[in-house]
Enzyme design. Structure first.
Site, PDB file in Angstrom:
ATOM      1  N   TYR A  52      74.620  75.354 100.521  1.00 40.69           N
ATOM      2  CA  TYR A  52      74.256  76.566 101.252  1.00 40.69           C
ATOM      3  C   TYR A  52      74.946  77.806 100.698  1.00 40.69           C
ATOM      4  CZ  TYR A  52      72.263  73.540 104.860  1.00 40.69           C
ATOM      5  OH  TYR A  52      71.517  72.620 105.528  1.00 40.69           O
TER       6      TYR A  52
ATOM      7  N   ARG B  19     103.691  74.653 127.777  1.00 36.83           N
ATOM      8  CA  ARG B  19     102.522  73.797 128.029  1.00 36.83           C
ATOM      9  C   ARG B  19     102.726  73.128 129.387  1.00 36.83           C
ATOM     10  NH1 ARG B  19     101.128  71.060 122.206  1.00 36.83           N
ATOM     11  NH2 ARG B  19     102.371  69.372 123.094  1.00 36.83           N
TER      12      ARG B  19
ATOM     13  N   MET C 276      76.766  69.631 106.967  1.00 35.93           N
ATOM     14  CA  MET C 276      76.968  68.743 108.120  1.00 35.93           C
ATOM     15  C   MET C 276      77.145  67.288 107.700  1.00 35.93           C
ATOM     16  SD  MET C 276      74.570  68.211 111.510  1.00 35.93           S
ATOM     17  CE  MET C 276      74.638  69.922 112.014  1.00 35.93           C
TER      18      MET C 276
ATOM     19  N   LYS D 192      97.457  58.497 120.651  1.00 35.30           N
ATOM     20  CA  LYS D 192      96.413  59.316 121.274  1.00 35.30           C
ATOM     21  C   LYS D 192      95.403  59.770 120.236  1.00 35.30           C
ATOM     22  CE  LYS D 192      99.617  63.245 121.186  1.00 35.30           C
ATOM     23  NZ  LYS D 192      99.109  64.394 120.465  1.00 35.30           N
TER      24      LYS D 192
END
Lengths: 388, 130
Positions: free
Chosen positions: A278, A148, A326, A37
């Site tokens: 940054y 779950r 990013m 998955k």
């Protein structure tokens, strides 16, 4: 593309096959599901599935039907189990593609039976084509403590009764029964197993005789042989990432499958005190060389690893300088000689000097599973080794 | 106010073959009362059930037996909804369901209209003032 991959995950399919083979020998259950998955935990689903099968997997596990259909579209015909479904799922496509369904509610059982009957009564395409209706293969999911999905103990009587009735009608085949453990502690897992055992007895009392019983995933499959039943579901271990804090993949005889690397795209000589990325959370401590790595949170590099995670360039280890952005981050390589185009490895196989996924997980305050699975976006995957 | 419509067509020959191939299918698809009918009527009723699912926007937890098709003295068909089908109708604000079935040589077709609480409801509905 007019360049060689400059940000890529190298996927060693031979290592994946070998990991599965080794685990199959250790675990020794007659059936072995490898879970692919979430794009095979970030490793590429179709290719990883083939490599897992070459290593001896007899089942594939995915979260949802869309993933299962992608496997079928990729030409993979082995049994595939999917267990998370949309609330309004009709199951028609899953039935037509012969997907085995993990089901948690009476409503899902009814919907699956309806889809089987529709296929049987309908156009002759799909499950009912030619030879009569093929019952849908179903694994009943039990909730044993994780809170779950799965039917919880008070829900068992109607759940098992509905499953038994539909099984008797020929609409479904109750082939398996399963649950999932929390891995909180061995004691907690054994407590869940006690609930699971009660579920097995209740299912039998309802007239059900599932042939596949599976509870353990990677961690428990290795550590608690008693909970292997006749199938385990292997995820993270197949990819050569350890689920344990105190044992590395190498300790388990496994090889990391993914090496994440990029090419240096720029270098810059800067004086003492230069701000880096940054917020200037890092400033140079001397005249130094900064190199720019074209990977950022757009590729799934965790921003939480800013200023903490290791990389290796030409055999030398450095730490990310300042914020992961990013599309890029910066490494301060000091007086080392690094050129544009040099390879930087973020993580891979510690046996050849790469940082491990576990180190990255620690740097980002997360688990190895997330480090590999979150990789996406613009990253290219290059597959090495070719399972037959 | 119409909540949903659904239409479905069933090829008689193919449907007959399907029932033959899977002997238990007739029990799965139809209630005890429905099973007493001849094949053309069964085909019409299967079309009706499929049309109902379409008009509801999905089958949810419904089973084929929750949507029995009955006929009145004049032969006009309608649904008797029970269990999950009745619950789903209530949940979606469906107050009544209209059914029409037609047959030709090789096919049965069914048309369903699922209707909400009606004109009075529509006037109070939020769609009006916009």
């Amino acid at each position: 593309m007019n360049h060689t991959p400059f940000r890529e995950a190298l996927i060693n399919l031979d290592a994946l096959s070998a990991n599965v083979q080794s685990l199959a020998q250790t675990i020794g259950t007659p059936n072995l599901m490898v879970v692919v998955k979430a794009n095979a935990y970030g490793h590429g689903m179709i290719e990883s599935a083939r490599a897992a099968l070459a290593g001896g997997a007899t089942w594939l596990g995915v979260a949802d039907i869309d993933e299962a259909l992608q496997l079928r579209a990729g030409g993979i015909a082995v049994p595939v189990l999917a267990w998370i479904h949309a609330p309004d799922e009709t199951f028609d496509d899953a039935i037509a593609a012969g997907i085995t369904l993990g089901l948690s509610t009476v409503a899902q059982l009814n919907a699956v039976a309806g889809a089987v009957d529709r296929a049987a009564a309908g156009s002759g395409a799909g499950a009912g084509a030619g030879t009569g209706a093929v019952p849908a293969r179903v694994h009943l999911k039990l909730e044993t403590g994780l809170s779950r999905n799965g039917a919880s103990e008070p829900e068992w009587p109607p759940f098992f009764a509905a499953a038994a009735a539909l099984h008797a009608s020929g609409a479904i085949l109750v082939e398996g029964i399963f649950s999932h453990l929390s891995n909180t502690s061995v004691e907690d897992d054994l407590a869940q197993a006690t609930v699971f055992e009660r579920g097995l007895r209740a299912a039998a009392a309802a007239g059900l005789a599932p042939t596949l019983i599976h509870l353990a995933a990677s961690a428990t499959a290795v550590t608690v042989p008693a909970l292997r039943y006749n199938m385990v579901r292997l995820g993270i271990l197949a990819y050569g990432v350890s689920p344990f804090e105190d044992r590395s993949a190498a300790d388990l005889g496994l090889t990391p499958v993914m090496t994440l690397r990029a090419s240096v795209v720029a270098t810059r000589r800067v004086p003492f005190g230069a701000g880096v990325s940054y917020d200037y959370t890092y400033r140079t401590a001397e005249e130094t060389t900064l190199v720019l790595i074209p990977l950022g949170y757009g590729e799934g590099i965790p921003r939480a690893a800013s200023g903490r995670a290791p990389v290796v360039i030409d055999g030398q280890r450095f730490v990310i300088a300042g914020r992961v952005a990013m599309d890029q981050f910066i490494v301060d390589v000091g007086q080392a000689s690094v050129a544009v185009g040099d390879h930087v490895v973020l993580f891979g196989d510690p046996a050849v000097g790469h940082p491990s996924v576990t180190e990255w997980a620690e740097a980002a305050s997360t688990i190895g599973y997330e480090i590999v699975t979150r990789l996406s976006g613009r990253l290219e995957r290059t597959f090495v080794g070719a399972p037959s | 106010m119409i909540v949903g419509v659904g239409v479905d067509i069933v090829d008689l020959e193919r449907f007959s073959r399907s029932l033959g191939r899977t002997p238990k299918l007739i029990e799965r698809l139809f209630t005890v009362e429905e099973r007493k009918l001849e094949i053309t009527s069964l085909a019409g009723r299967f079309a009706a059930k499929e049309a109902l699912i379409k008009s509801f926007g999905g089958s949810g937890a419904m089973t084929w037996h929750d949507m029995e098709v009955v006929t009145n003295a004049l032969g006009a068909p309608s649904f008797v909804l029970t269990g999950p089908a009745a619950a789903m109708a209530a949940e979606r604000g469906i107050a009544s369901v209209h059914l029409s079935i037609s047959h030709d040589a090789n096919a049965a077709v069914a048309f369903v209209v699922a209707e909400g609480p009606g004109a009075e409801g529509a006037l109070r509905g939020e769609g009006i003032a916009r």
